[in-house]
Design a protein around this motif. Sequence first.
Motif, short mmCIF file in Angstrom:
data_model
loop_
_atom_site.label_atom_id
_atom_site.label_comp_id
_atom_site.label_asym_id
_atom_site.label_seq_id
_atom_site.Cartn_x
_atom_site.Cartn_y
_atom_site.Cartn_z
N CYS A 265 0.78 -1.11 -0.03
CA CYS A 265 -0.03 0.13 0.05
C CYS A 265 1.00 1.41 -0.04
O CYS A 265 1.69 1.48 0.92
CB CYS A 265 -0.98 -0.02 1.25
SG CYS A 265 -1.98 1.56 1.28
N LYS A 266 0.80 2.05 -1.06
CA LYS A 266 1.42 3.32 -0.96
C LYS A 266 0.53 4.47 -1.33
O LYS A 266 -0.19 4.80 -2.03
CB LYS A 266 2.28 3.36 -2.36
CG LYS A 266 3.37 2.28 -2.31
CD LYS A 266 4.19 2.24 -3.54
CE LYS A 266 5.13 1.01 -3.55
NZ LYS A 266 6.11 0.93 -4.80
N ASP A 267 0.56 5.38 -0.13
CA ASP A 267 -0.19 6.63 -0.19
C ASP A 267 0.54 7.83 -0.77
O ASP A 267 1.12 8.58 -0.26
CB ASP A 267 -0.64 6.80 1.30
CG ASP A 267 -1.61 7.96 1.51
OD1 ASP A 267 -1.91 8.86 0.49
OD2 ASP A 267 -1.84 8.66 2.64
N TYR A 268 0.43 8.08 -2.15
CA TYR A 268 0.89 9.13 -2.68
C TYR A 268 -0.07 10.35 -2.81
O TYR A 268 0.21 11.45 -3.14
CB TYR A 268 1.27 8.88 -4.13
CG TYR A 268 2.21 7.65 -4.47
CD1 TYR A 268 3.53 7.94 -3.79
CD2 TYR A 268 1.90 6.60 -4.97
CE1 TYR A 268 4.44 7.04 -3.88
CE2 TYR A 268 2.78 5.53 -5.27
CZ TYR A 268 4.30 5.78 -4.74
OH TYR A 268 5.02 4.75 -4.98
N VAL A 269 -1.09 10.06 -2.08
CA VAL A 269 -2.30 11.19 -1.92
C VAL A 269 -1.74 12.19 -0.91
O VAL A 269 -1.82 13.41 -1.10
CB VAL A 269 -3.60 10.69 -1.45
CG1 VAL A 269 -4.49 11.83 -1.13
CG2 VAL A 269 -4.00 9.61 -2.57
N ASN A 270 -1.33 11.70 0.35
CA ASN A 270 -0.94 12.61 1.49
C ASN A 270 0.66 12.74 1.28
O ASN A 270 1.34 13.70 1.82
CB ASN A 270 -1.20 11.93 2.82
CG ASN A 270 -2.55 11.93 3.18
OD1 ASN A 270 -3.37 12.89 2.78
ND2 ASN A 270 -3.24 10.81 3.58
N ALA B 208 -1.73 9.69 -5.84
CA ALA B 208 -2.83 8.41 -6.00
C ALA B 208 -2.75 7.58 -4.79
O ALA B 208 -1.58 7.61 -4.16
CB ALA B 208 -2.69 7.67 -7.28
N LEU B 209 -3.51 6.68 -4.90
CA LEU B 209 -3.52 5.72 -3.78
C LEU B 209 -3.09 4.29 -4.55
O LEU B 209 -3.78 4.07 -5.65
CB LEU B 209 -4.57 5.39 -3.09
CG LEU B 209 -5.11 6.08 -1.71
CD1 LEU B 209 -6.53 5.84 -0.94
CD2 LEU B 209 -3.92 5.76 -0.71
N HIS B 210 -2.09 3.62 -4.00
CA HIS B 210 -1.80 2.23 -4.79
C HIS B 210 -1.82 1.23 -3.78
O HIS B 210 -1.43 1.35 -2.51
CB HIS B 210 -0.30 2.50 -5.46
CG HIS B 210 -0.28 3.08 -6.70
ND1 HIS B 210 0.70 3.03 -7.62
CD2 HIS B 210 -0.81 4.12 -7.23
CE1 HIS B 210 0.77 3.86 -8.41
NE2 HIS B 210 -0.34 4.68 -8.30
N ASP B 211 -2.20 0.17 -4.12
CA ASP B 211 -2.22 -1.20 -3.33
C ASP B 211 -2.28 -2.33 -4.12
O ASP B 211 -2.61 -2.26 -5.32
CB ASP B 211 -3.59 -1.31 -2.57
CG ASP B 211 -3.35 -1.98 -1.29
OD1 ASP B 211 -2.29 -2.72 -1.24
OD2 ASP B 211 -4.35 -1.88 -0.45
N GLN C 178 -5.01 1.19 -8.44
CA GLN C 178 -4.66 2.62 -8.52
C GLN C 178 -6.14 3.35 -8.34
O GLN C 178 -6.93 3.09 -8.89
CB GLN C 178 -3.92 3.09 -9.66
CG GLN C 178 -2.82 2.43 -9.99
CD GLN C 178 -2.01 2.98 -11.26
OE1 GLN C 178 -2.52 3.75 -11.83
NE2 GLN C 178 -0.89 2.46 -11.70
N ILE C 179 -6.33 4.38 -7.33
CA ILE C 179 -7.17 5.18 -6.91
C ILE C 179 -6.83 6.69 -7.31
O ILE C 179 -5.86 6.98 -6.48
CB ILE C 179 -7.72 4.83 -5.81
CG1 ILE C 179 -8.15 3.46 -5.55
CG2 ILE C 179 -9.30 5.47 -5.58
CD1 ILE C 179 -8.41 2.77 -4.12
N ARG C 180 -7.64 7.36 -8.13
CA ARG C 180 -7.34 8.66 -8.21
C ARG C 180 -8.66 9.61 -8.23
O ARG C 180 -9.65 8.92 -8.63
CB ARG C 180 -6.66 9.06 -9.50
CG ARG C 180 -5.36 8.28 -9.82
CD ARG C 180 -4.87 8.30 -11.41
NE ARG C 180 -3.66 7.66 -11.61
CZ ARG C 180 -3.01 7.50 -12.87
NH1 ARG C 180 -3.98 8.07 -13.84
NH2 ARG C 180 -1.82 6.62 -13.00
N THR C 181 -8.58 10.93 -8.15
CA THR C 181 -9.62 11.75 -8.38
C THR C 181 -9.30 12.34 -9.68
O THR C 181 -8.34 12.01 -10.39
CB THR C 181 -9.60 12.95 -7.33
OG1 THR C 181 -8.13 13.73 -7.73
CG2 THR C 181 -9.73 12.62 -5.92
N ARG C 182 -10.39 13.12 -10.03
CA ARG C 182 -10.15 13.65 -11.64
C ARG C 182 -8.97 14.40 -11.64
O ARG C 182 -8.39 14.31 -12.66
CB ARG C 182 -11.67 14.46 -12.00
CG ARG C 182 -12.76 13.44 -12.07
CD ARG C 182 -14.00 14.61 -12.30
NE ARG C 182 -14.36 15.52 -11.15
CZ ARG C 182 -15.27 16.25 -10.93
NH1 ARG C 182 -16.20 16.30 -12.01
NH2 ARG C 182 -15.41 17.24 -9.97
#
Length: 215
Positions: free
Chosen positions: A145-150, A159-162, A175-179
């Motif tokens: 799990c990598k929190d590139y959001v914060n 982004a959030l990676h897991d 990968q989870i991203r906002t627009r």
Amino acid sequence: TLFPYTTLFRSVDRTAARLLVGALGWALSRTRNTEDILLALVAPAAYGMLLHWRIREFGREEQMRHDLGKARALLEGRLLEAGLKGDISIRSKGLWSMFHKACIRRVQVHDVLALRIVLHSDDTAACFAAHRIARGLWKARRGRCKDYVNSPKANGYRALHDTVLLSCGSPMEIQIRTREMHRLAEWGEASHRSYKGFVFEYPARLLNDMASLSA
């Protein structure tokens, strides 16, 4: 320019050249993954090794598409239930891309199967909500799990990676991203094009130029 390729083909038997060009044309008509075709031509041993490994670990392409499609459908349903709207894309990593990542960039390949969520929101809290839903569906792989959001990357990528384990046992990167995060990742300074660039454009240009010699 076609100069290097025309010089090459003048130096070999014309029948063999026609056969090779015909094979290239056929291959290009059957797949869009020109990078894998080039890898098979220039490094057949590496191509065969990577293909054998991917089949052993993840199955053939039809199986990978089935597993990814099933995961997307399941996640789409859960996100809608939670009131989260977004676009979900899936992809399996090509052999050339695997070769580039492992041998040129010298990093481990964890994303042979991958799923990306681009949320219809710019609220970062939505990323963590979607992440919780994904972890409720599949077991997470420890330490991935990598929190590139914060904590964004140096180039601004967020982004959030897991990595999770599907029911079939195969690992899949999420990968989870906002627009806005997606816009930056695709077209901003954090774009993959900034470090892949010509390495990934060259195979398609090369093969299309060679195949055009049969015209």
